[in-house]
Design an enzyme around this catalytic site. Structure first.
Site, PDB file in Angstrom:
ATOM      1  N   GLY A  48       0.867  -1.171   0.000  1.00 38.72           N
ATOM      2  CA  GLY A  48       0.000   0.000   0.000  1.00 38.72           C
ATOM      3  C   GLY A  48       0.903   1.219   0.000  1.00 38.72           C
ATOM      4  O   GLY A  48       1.815   1.316  -0.821  1.00 38.72           O
ATOM      5  N   GLU A  49       0.707   2.078   0.958  1.00 38.80           N
ATOM      6  CA  GLU A  49       1.542   3.283   1.086  1.00 38.80           C
ATOM      7  C   GLU A  49       2.074   3.301   2.509  1.00 38.80           C
ATOM      8  O   GLU A  49       1.305   3.479   3.469  1.00 38.80           O
ATOM      9  CB  GLU A  49       0.685   4.508   0.766  1.00 38.80           C
ATOM     10  CG  GLU A  49       1.374   5.825   0.949  1.00 38.80           C
ATOM     11  CD  GLU A  49       2.663   5.944   0.145  1.00 38.80           C
ATOM     12  OE1 GLU A  49       3.677   6.351   0.739  1.00 38.80           O
ATOM     13  OE2 GLU A  49       2.656   5.616  -1.058  1.00 38.80           O
ATOM     14  N   SER A  50       3.379   3.099   2.650  1.00 43.16           N
ATOM     15  CA  SER A  50       3.932   2.911   3.998  1.00 43.16           C
ATOM     16  C   SER A  50       3.740   4.148   4.886  1.00 43.16           C
ATOM     17  O   SER A  50       3.517   4.015   6.093  1.00 43.16           O
ATOM     18  CB  SER A  50       5.411   2.527   3.920  1.00 43.16           C
ATOM     19  OG  SER A  50       6.135   3.474   3.176  1.00 43.16           O
ATOM     20  N   CYS A  80       6.085  -5.414   0.284  1.00 41.01           N
ATOM     21  CA  CYS A  80       6.258  -4.083  -0.306  1.00 41.01           C
ATOM     22  C   CYS A  80       6.186  -2.988   0.765  1.00 41.01           C
ATOM     23  O   CYS A  80       7.134  -2.847   1.530  1.00 41.01           O
ATOM     24  CB  CYS A  80       5.253  -3.891  -1.439  1.00 41.01           C
ATOM     25  SG  CYS A  80       5.774  -2.624  -2.596  1.00 41.01           S
ATOM     26  N   ILE A 136       5.442  -3.165  -7.684  1.00 33.79           N
ATOM     27  CA  ILE A 136       4.652  -1.942  -7.901  1.00 33.79           C
ATOM     28  C   ILE A 136       5.233  -0.839  -7.022  1.00 33.79           C
ATOM     29  O   ILE A 136       5.136  -0.915  -5.793  1.00 33.79           O
ATOM     30  CB  ILE A 136       3.165  -2.173  -7.553  1.00 33.79           C
ATOM     31  CG1 ILE A 136       2.600  -3.307  -8.405  1.00 33.79           C
ATOM     32  CG2 ILE A 136       2.366  -0.887  -7.763  1.00 33.79           C
ATOM     33  CD1 ILE A 136       1.213  -3.752  -8.002  1.00 33.79           C
ATOM     34  N   HIS A 172       4.715  -8.520  -4.687  1.00 32.10           N
ATOM     35  CA  HIS A 172       3.343  -8.789  -4.222  1.00 32.10           C
ATOM     36  C   HIS A 172       2.852 -10.182  -4.632  1.00 32.10           C
ATOM     37  O   HIS A 172       2.131 -10.292  -5.642  1.00 32.10           O
ATOM     38  CB  HIS A 172       2.379  -7.781  -4.861  1.00 32.10           C
ATOM     39  CG  HIS A 172       2.520  -6.385  -4.380  1.00 32.10           C
ATOM     40  ND1 HIS A 172       1.759  -5.871  -3.369  1.00 32.10           N
ATOM     41  CD2 HIS A 172       3.327  -5.385  -4.791  1.00 32.10           C
ATOM     42  CE1 HIS A 172       2.084  -4.599  -3.163  1.00 32.10           C
ATOM     43  NE2 HIS A 172       3.039  -4.288  -4.011  1.00 32.10           N
ATOM     44  N   GLU A 174       0.439 -11.718  -3.482  1.00 33.56           N
ATOM     45  CA  GLU A 174      -1.037 -11.735  -3.390  1.00 33.56           C
ATOM     46  C   GLU A 174      -1.695 -11.230  -4.670  1.00 33.56           C
ATOM     47  O   GLU A 174      -2.907 -11.365  -4.821  1.00 33.56           O
ATOM     48  CB  GLU A 174      -1.491 -10.913  -2.167  1.00 33.56           C
ATOM     49  CG  GLU A 174      -1.499  -9.404  -2.327  1.00 33.56           C
ATOM     50  CD  GLU A 174      -0.112  -8.769  -2.261  1.00 33.56           C
ATOM     51  OE1 GLU A 174       0.896  -9.492  -2.227  1.00 33.56           O
ATOM     52  OE2 GLU A 174      -0.043  -7.517  -2.277  1.00 33.56           O
TER      53      GLU A 174
HETATM   54  N1  GLN Z   1       5.890   2.911  -2.734  1.00 31.40           N
HETATM   55  C1  GLN Z   1       5.154   2.466  -1.589  1.00 31.40           C
HETATM   56  C2  GLN Z   1       5.802   3.002  -0.310  1.00 31.40           C
HETATM   57  O1  GLN Z   1       6.868   3.562  -0.358  1.00 31.40           O
HETATM   58  C3  GLN Z   1       5.072   0.952  -1.523  1.00 31.40           C
HETATM   59  C4  GLN Z   1       4.338   0.444  -2.740  1.00 31.40           C
HETATM   60  C5  GLN Z   1       3.621  -0.860  -2.543  1.00 31.40           C
HETATM   61  O2  GLN Z   1       3.387  -1.318  -1.425  1.00 31.40           O
HETATM   62  N2  GLN Z   1       3.211  -1.427  -3.642  1.00 31.40           N
HETATM   63  O3  GLN Z   1       5.211   2.876   0.712  1.00 31.40           O
END
Ligand code: GLN
Length: 197
Positions: A48-50, A80, A136, A172, A174
């Site tokens: 997701g977005e950390s 990720c 991704i 990923h 999943e």
């Molecule tokens: N770019 C995202 C981050 O820095 C991670 C991307 C992902 O989980 N697919 O959090």
């Protein structure tokens, strides 16, 4: 029955739960608050977005209980953004999130969303057949500490690493139909469950 949590604050939660539900003997549990942690044998931190997940961990007062559980031996797998959450060091950032794995990660290491890509790799610990890897806006691991085992590299960069009961992948699983990584993590969880029961 093995109970597997998926941190459900943001990101690819549903996809991990679907993978878990297709494995025999596994229940997938979305984790949104500290009390949920008492019901699980292992935990997945999704992509997701950390930064967003890190903020929500603080807001939901979930960060500290999570750190304590993992330090006490709860098996965890970060995919990720989840890998970034687990890292002790994030290049270009002064703070980390959970800071539990002895790895230095670079965020968005392959460039922007447009530079997302798929490849495959042989990861003997996980499967005898090549595994598809979906990246991704992925991080990679630049450096590992002495207790960290590298499971996979892509173009000389570490993309799957393991430190005792903690596993982290830059890609990923999943988002593919290949369940080998989920099975691998479940086998780690089962072993830990046997040790502690
Ligand atoms: N770019 C995202 C981050 O820095 C991670 C991307 C992902 O989980 N697919 O959090």
């Amino acid at each position: 029955m093995v109970s597997m949590g998926v941190l459900a604050l943001q990101g690819a939660v549903r996809e991990h739960l679907d993978c878990l539900h297709s494995l025999p003997g596994i229940t997938g549990v979305p984790i949104k608050k500290a009390a949920d942690l008492d019901r699980i044998d292992g935990l997945i931190l999704p992509g997701g977005e950390s930064t967003a997940i890190g903020k929500l961990l603080l807001e939901c007062q979930l960060g500290l209980p999570l750190i304590e559980k993992i330090q006490a031996g709860l098996p965890v797998w970060g995919t990720c953004a989840g890998m970034i959450l687990l890292a002790k060091n994030i290049i270009g950032q002064t703070h980390c999130h959970l800071g539990l794995m002895d790895i230095i990660v670079r965020r968005n290491a392959y460039g922007s969303q447009l530079d997302s890509f798929t490849t495959s790799a042989c990861i003997p610990e996980v499967s005898s057949a090549p595994i598809p890897l979906v990246f991704i806006r992925a991080p990679y691991v630049e450096q590992v500490g002495p207790d960290v085992k590298v499971l996979a590299t892509v173009a000389d960069k570490f993309v799957a690493v393991e430190q005792a009961h903690m596993l982290a992948t830059a890609f990923h699983p999943e988002l593919t139909s290949n369940l080998e990584f989920h099975k691998y993590f479940v086998s780690k969880v089962r072993k830990q469950k046997l040790t502690f029961s």
